[in-house]
Design a protein around this motif. Structure first.
Motif, mmCIF file in Angstrom:
data_model
loop_
_atom_site.group_PDB
_atom_site.id
_atom_site.type_symbol
_atom_site.label_atom_id
_atom_site.label_comp_id
_atom_site.label_asym_id
_atom_site.label_seq_id
_atom_site.Cartn_x
_atom_site.Cartn_y
_atom_site.Cartn_z
ATOM 1 N N ALA A 142 0.850 -1.201 0.000
ATOM 2 C CA ALA A 142 0.000 0.000 0.000
ATOM 3 C C ALA A 142 0.884 1.248 0.000
ATOM 4 N N ASP A 143 1.466 1.566 -1.116
ATOM 5 C CA ASP A 143 2.426 2.664 -1.226
ATOM 6 C C ASP A 143 1.774 4.000 -0.886
ATOM 7 N N ASP A 146 7.092 7.753 2.751
ATOM 8 C CA ASP A 146 8.321 7.075 3.172
ATOM 9 C C ASP A 146 8.195 6.462 4.560
ATOM 10 N N THR A 147 7.264 6.973 5.371
ATOM 11 C CA THR A 147 7.159 6.516 6.759
ATOM 12 C C THR A 147 5.919 5.679 7.048
ATOM 13 N N LYS A 148 4.974 5.609 6.114
ATOM 14 C CA LYS A 148 3.761 4.825 6.370
ATOM 15 C C LYS A 148 3.079 4.428 5.069
ATOM 16 N N SER A 149 2.233 3.418 5.190
ATOM 17 C CA SER A 149 1.433 2.950 4.061
ATOM 18 C C SER A 149 0.020 3.489 4.198
ATOM 19 N N GLY A 150 -0.795 3.240 3.180
ATOM 20 C CA GLY A 150 -2.178 3.706 3.255
ATOM 21 C C GLY A 150 -3.004 3.241 2.075
ATOM 22 N N VAL A 151 -4.313 3.204 2.297
ATOM 23 C CA VAL A 151 -5.282 2.892 1.249
ATOM 24 C C VAL A 151 -6.205 4.090 1.096
ATOM 25 N N LYS A 152 -6.497 4.431 -0.133
ATOM 26 C CA LYS A 152 -7.350 5.587 -0.393
ATOM 27 C C LYS A 152 -8.711 5.131 -0.925
ATOM 28 N N MET A 153 -9.766 5.681 -0.315
ATOM 29 C CA MET A 153 -11.140 5.441 -0.773
ATOM 30 C C MET A 153 -11.554 6.603 -1.670
ATOM 31 N N VAL A 169 -17.345 3.651 -5.249
ATOM 32 C CA VAL A 169 -16.230 3.544 -4.319
ATOM 33 C C VAL A 169 -15.107 2.800 -5.029
ATOM 34 N N ILE A 170 -13.942 3.435 -5.146
ATOM 35 C CA ILE A 170 -12.779 2.828 -5.793
ATOM 36 C C ILE A 170 -11.642 2.815 -4.782
ATOM 37 N N LEU A 171 -11.049 1.652 -4.572
ATOM 38 C CA LEU A 171 -9.960 1.515 -3.608
ATOM 39 C C LEU A 171 -8.627 1.381 -4.336
ATOM 40 N N THR A 172 -7.647 2.153 -3.887
ATOM 41 C CA THR A 172 -6.298 2.090 -4.453
ATOM 42 C C THR A 172 -5.293 2.330 -3.325
ATOM 43 N N PRO A 173 -4.017 1.964 -3.534
ATOM 44 C CA PRO A 173 -2.989 2.454 -2.612
ATOM 45 C C PRO A 173 -3.030 3.977 -2.569
ATOM 46 N N ALA A 174 -2.576 4.564 -1.471
ATOM 47 C CA ALA A 174 -2.784 5.995 -1.251
ATOM 48 C C ALA A 174 -1.885 6.902 -2.089
#
Length: 409
Positions: A142-143, A146-153, A169-174
């Motif tokens: 989940a790119d 540099d310090t954390k991952s995330g998912v974007k809605m 609703v579309i889910l992708t890495p942040a």
């Protein structure tokens, strides 16, 4: 009638999912071909129940099913281990739940759409994204930063008359920018007015939308070059300080520009490609964009998406899609029984009466208040005075020397 034939609140709650239709889809895709115990439908029921009861980890889900017979009857399984739940959550393709969510969204459009028809500005679609931050070491796929991952809605919602419900609703890495998903969130309907923020700013896309008759309202960036075509009159009593027809940046098509101030006194500049929308309407429409922020806040507070059940991409996406499915089911239940309270109140009713019969829930929700008292009443001082005067005129004056508290009314 025994407990196995009573239509429970949970059974009525998941009824819009159309299990027969879903099973045909699963059979066609051969998803559960060799599964003997935890099939997709059972898994889905289990995790929807977990969303309702806010069971935020797999061990709690497993223990709850193992201990409670009522839960076993509701979800259709007598026991299941944490590891089995984890494997299934990671194995089911997230596209399955995405399709199921779209099915429910279509039902919401069919049921709530006619209620929003005939409005002066047509349908209002609000577009924005919300990020769920995660630990970098455990969610490297989940790119984000540099310090954390995330998912974007990436989400668009339909908003009208105080009701918000998802449209896409579309889910992708942040990491990808918001504007990369804008085309997928746009509805090709000339009756729809799209409202989005500066994160979706793209001159080329805006020109394309103008050419295709897609209406939108958005806020422009502070460094955007504005070419004035015509200044338009404004109402001095309104908070709008400027109204003009302009071209911005490299755009070929003209837009309306409105300048106003927000609640903190900061200037904001809003553009719209629909010449029929007034300056005040443009300002009001953009202020409605806050409703999608409230939608994200509601989902994050009352659905289980902050604490994740799994670490794989499938597991995370499945959990978020199931949370959105539960949101849609709650709204459908609220509409079906005609409940006039808030969506959160409806969710709490469903949560508390999950294993009860639907008739019990309805009787409780619409129960008349038992209190028959008219409440605390004010003393009618004028009436007391008139009665006292009448007694005095008749010679009945002994009561004036009596210190006993004995009110007339």
């Amino acid at each position: 009638m025994d407990n196995h034939t009573i239509k429970t609140v949970f059974k009525e709650y998941i009824h819009p999912l159309d299990s027969k239709v879903i099973q045909k889809m699963l059979d066609h895709a051969q998803i559960d071909k060799y599964v003997k115990k935890l099939d997709v439908l059972t898994f889905m029921n289990t995790f929807i129940y977990a969303q309702l009861k806010q069971l935020d980890n797999l061990q709690r889900i497993s223990d709850t099913i193992k201990r409670k017979k009522t839960v076993q009857r509701l979800v259709g399984i007598e026991s299941i281990s944490k590891s089995q739940l984890s494997r299934k959550n990671g194995d089911i393709p997230s596209e399955i739940f995405q399709v199921i969510l779209h099915h429910l969204i279509q039902k919401l459009h069919h049921i709530l759409g006619p209620k929003t028809a005939g409005k002066a500005l047509g349908k209002l679609h609000l577009i924005d994204s919300s990020t769920i931050s995660m630990c970098l070491s455990q969610y490297e796929w989940a790119d984000f930063r540099d310090t954390k991952s995330g998912v974007k809605m990436h989400t668009s919602i339909t908003f009208c008359e105080g009701i918000s419900y998802p449209n896409e609703v579309i889910l992708t890495p942040a990491r990808p920018a918001d504007e990369t998903q804008l085309d997928s969130l746009i509805v090709l309907d000339k009756n729809v007015l799209h409202v989005f923020d500066r994160g979706y700013f793209n001159f080329k896309k805006f020109d394309t939308y103008c050419a295709e008759g897609i209406r939108f309202v958005t806020r422009i960036k502070t460094n955007t070059v504005v070419h004035v075509i015509e200044e338009l009159p404004i109402d001095s009593s309104s908070p709008i300080t400027r109204h003009a027809v302009v071209k911005i940046g490299k755009m070929k098509n003209p837009l309306q520009l409105v300048e106003t101030v927000d609640s903190k006194g900061n200037q904001i500049r809003i553009v719209c490609n629909d010449a029929k929308v007034s300056a005040q309407e443009m300002s009001d429409l953009y202020r409605n964009r806050w409703q999608i922020e409230l939608f994200f806040k509601w989902v994050k507070q009352h659905m289980v998406i902050k604490k994740l059940y799994g670490k794989s991409e499938n597991a995370v996406y499945n959990q978020i899609y199931l949370a959105m499915i539960s949101f849609c089911l709650t709204l459908l239940m609220k509409n079906k029984i005609g409940y006039k309270g808030t969506l959160l109140e409806m969710l709490r009713w469903i949560r508390d009466f999950c294993s009860h019969s639907i008739t019990t829930l309805i009787s409780k929700v619409f129960k008349e208040p038992e209190r028959s008292s008219r409440g605390r009443r004010r003393l009618d001082h004028e009436k007391v005075f008139q009665v006292t005067v009448a007694q005095y005129e008749l010679g009945d004056v002994l009561l004036l020397d009596d210190l006993t508290y004995d009110p007339i009314i």
